[in-house]
Enzyme design. Structure first.
Site, PDB file in Angstrom:
ATOM      1  N   THR A 189       6.171 -12.986 -14.235  1.00 29.58           N
ATOM      2  CA  THR A 189       5.217 -12.343 -14.820  1.00 29.58           C
ATOM      3  C   THR A 189       5.622 -11.970 -16.151  1.00 29.58           C
ATOM      4  O   THR A 189       6.620 -10.994 -16.432  1.00 29.58           O
ATOM      5  CB  THR A 189       4.556 -11.069 -14.235  1.00 29.58           C
ATOM      6  OG1 THR A 189       4.082 -11.927 -13.033  1.00 29.58           O
ATOM      7  CG2 THR A 189       3.351 -10.377 -14.783  1.00 29.58           C
ATOM      8  N   CYS A 219       4.123  -5.549  -8.467  1.00 35.20           N
ATOM      9  CA  CYS A 219       3.308  -6.048  -9.412  1.00 35.20           C
ATOM     10  C   CYS A 219       2.348  -4.998 -10.322  1.00 35.20           C
ATOM     11  O   CYS A 219       2.592  -4.999 -11.502  1.00 35.20           O
ATOM     12  CB  CYS A 219       2.495  -7.409  -8.937  1.00 35.20           C
ATOM     13  SG  CYS A 219       3.153  -8.733  -8.352  1.00 35.20           S
ATOM     14  N   GLY A 253       0.663   0.235  -5.209  1.00 36.09           N
ATOM     15  CA  GLY A 253       2.130   0.326  -5.275  1.00 36.09           C
ATOM     16  C   GLY A 253       2.521  -1.220  -5.518  1.00 36.09           C
ATOM     17  O   GLY A 253       1.670  -2.277  -5.948  1.00 36.09           O
ATOM     18  N   ALA A 299     -10.315   2.430  -0.167  1.00 38.30           N
ATOM     19  CA  ALA A 299      -9.700   3.848  -0.529  1.00 38.30           C
ATOM     20  C   ALA A 299      -8.368   4.164   0.093  1.00 38.30           C
ATOM     21  O   ALA A 299      -8.307   3.661   1.256  1.00 38.30           O
ATOM     22  CB  ALA A 299     -10.811   4.794  -0.287  1.00 38.30           C
ATOM     23  N   GLY A 300      -7.338   4.595  -0.616  1.00 41.75           N
ATOM     24  CA  GLY A 300      -6.257   4.984  -0.002  1.00 41.75           C
ATOM     25  C   GLY A 300      -5.270   5.731  -0.787  1.00 41.75           C
ATOM     26  O   GLY A 300      -6.032   6.590  -1.745  1.00 41.75           O
TER      27      GLY A 300
END
Length: 438
Positions: free
Chosen positions: A122, A263, A260, A255-256
């Site tokens: 990337t 990427c 992380g 939802a959380g």
């Protein structure tokens, strides 16, 4: 066809192995001699379901090999993929491209005949042009094309994502390069996978725009969850209600504690930095980055609140440390913010993760690790579900209540039903859902 894959990290190892499954002869190359020795012994350095079997079968068939010297492999390759790391540089959001450019120089010296050099890492917009310039500078006589072919692999389901992708994006501007890439992905053409051919710059932008959009979607539903808590709505119902709209879609509306992984954190930062440098700032993405960082810290406060406002002298049991299930990846996991905050607040933390504890011990050395879920929760004042591994979805609640010092559960992944948990006698906290009175 023969290809070389420079870098045996997550992207390089999975991509190289899957290409060999397509019938391509692949040499995966890494400077880490110890890693190559382990791979040649059949030891897989990362946890990815199904990868060990594919490596073993393709190595046995002679289609997949591992080496530290890129020279012979590159000289014999139709295409060479650069799949090295591009971490965020310290002191800003820039992607560190030093490994990419070093690989380009080595490839240039080893090429023999027409070669397609493919950036799989990337990389920010403009990197492909710089790789082209570097190779031309090193080897003015070289016959080559530079191609961008970003990966869209989800950790935990990467093999399926490679074998049955939503699309393949290829930034290739010459007919010769396009022909090589079509041949490499011939298996996917046969199952009518959409192949998007575009310019180098557009291909590089597609990767960053995709990851940033998904990070934004996660952040949006997390903020909606906070609002649901204030007004008495249920974020699960809201997510389902909006996700059934095909224009929105159901994925990434869970939802959380915040996103992380390897990427989203670095890619959002890199795109924000690029946008600022060219004078076209992305205010939405800047806000996403800020909200996500604050959310992880806020989750620690949520746990403390569930423990009557203080964890001083208390033991908190953590289930799950990796940023998502079915991986051992700890990079930018919410646990790396939440656990230290609990320790700083005076808690003793005991943790268990099915695959991530070897890496967690390096990053979180000040906590205790248990043999299994019930081991860490025995005698604890509160239980926290931080990563939604399947084995945490069917805990024996009677046993959980029996071994905990207090029946307190903080479910940051909304694994359990609030009504059921209250009926079972728990003081239950989740994300974006009302908890009925006991």
């Amino acid at each position: 066809m023969r290809i070389s894959m420079i870098g045996t990290g997550y992207v390089g190892l999975v991509s190289g192995t899957c290409f060999s499954e397509f019938g391509v002869t692949v040499t995966c190359i890494d400077k880490d001699a110890g890693k190559i020795e382990r791979l040649n012994r059949g030891e897989i350095p990362i946890y990815e379901p199904g990868l060990d079997a594919l490596v073993t079968s393709n190595a046995a068939a002679g289609r997949l090999s591992f080496a530290t010297d890129l020279g012979p492999a590159v000289a014999d390759s139709d295409a060479v993929f650069i799949a090295v790391g591009t971490p965020s540089r310290r002191g800003g959001g820039h992607a560190d491209l030093s490994y990419v450019y070093a690989a380009a120089r080595e490839i240039a010296r080893a090429m023999n005949g027409y070669t397609v050099v493919v950036t799989k890492s990337t990389v920010p917009v403009g990197t492909g042009r710089e790789v082209e310039r570097i190779i031309r500078e090193e080897r003015p006589d070289a016959d080559f094309d530079v191609v961008s072919n970003p990966e869209f692999l989800r950790e935990g389901s990467a093999i399926q994502d490679f074998m049955r992708p939503d699309r393949v994006v290829i930034g290739a501007e010459s007919e010769r390069a396009q022909a090589v890439m079509r041949q490499l992905y011939r298996v996917l053409y046969l199952i009518e996978t959409p192949i998007v051919f575009t310019t180098l710059e557009s291909s590089e932008m597609i990767k960053y725009a995709a990851n940033t959009f998904l990070a934004t979607k996660i952040t949006f539903i997390n903020e909606v969850a906070d609002l649901c808590e204030k007004v008495g709505a249920d974020v699960h119902d809201v997510a389902r209600g909006i996700g059934l709209d095909n224009r929105i879609g159901r994925k990434f509306l869970h939802a959380g504690p915040g996103y992380g992984g390897s990427c989203f954190p670095k890619d959002t930062l890199a795109l924000v930095t690029t946008a600022k440098e060219v004078g076209s700032p992305l205010r939405i993405v800047e806000t996403v980055v800020d909200i996500n960082a604050k959310r992880k810290r806020a989750m620690a406060e949520r746990i403390i609140d569930a423990c009557d406002g203080s964890v001083v002298g208390k033991t908190v049991a953590i289930l799950g440390l990796t940023f998502k299930p079915n991986t051992d990846d700890m990079r930018d996991s919410p646990s790396l913010d939440i656990v230290p905050a609990l320790v700083e607040a005076g808690a003793t933390v005991r943790a268990f993760d099915p695959e991530g504890m070897d890496e967690a011990r390096k990053l979180l050395p000040d906590i205790t690790y248990g043999a299994d879920a019930y081991d860490v929760m025995t005698g604890a004042d509160a239980l926290v579900i931080l990563t939604e591994w399947n084995e945490f979805r069917a805990l024996n609640l009677d046993r959980v209540k029996e071994v905990l010092k207090a029946p307190v559960m903080v479910d940051l992944r909304n694994v359990y039903n609030p009504t059921d948990m209250v009926a079972a006698g728990f003081r239950y906290t989740s994300v974006g859902r009302p908890t009925p009175d006991a």
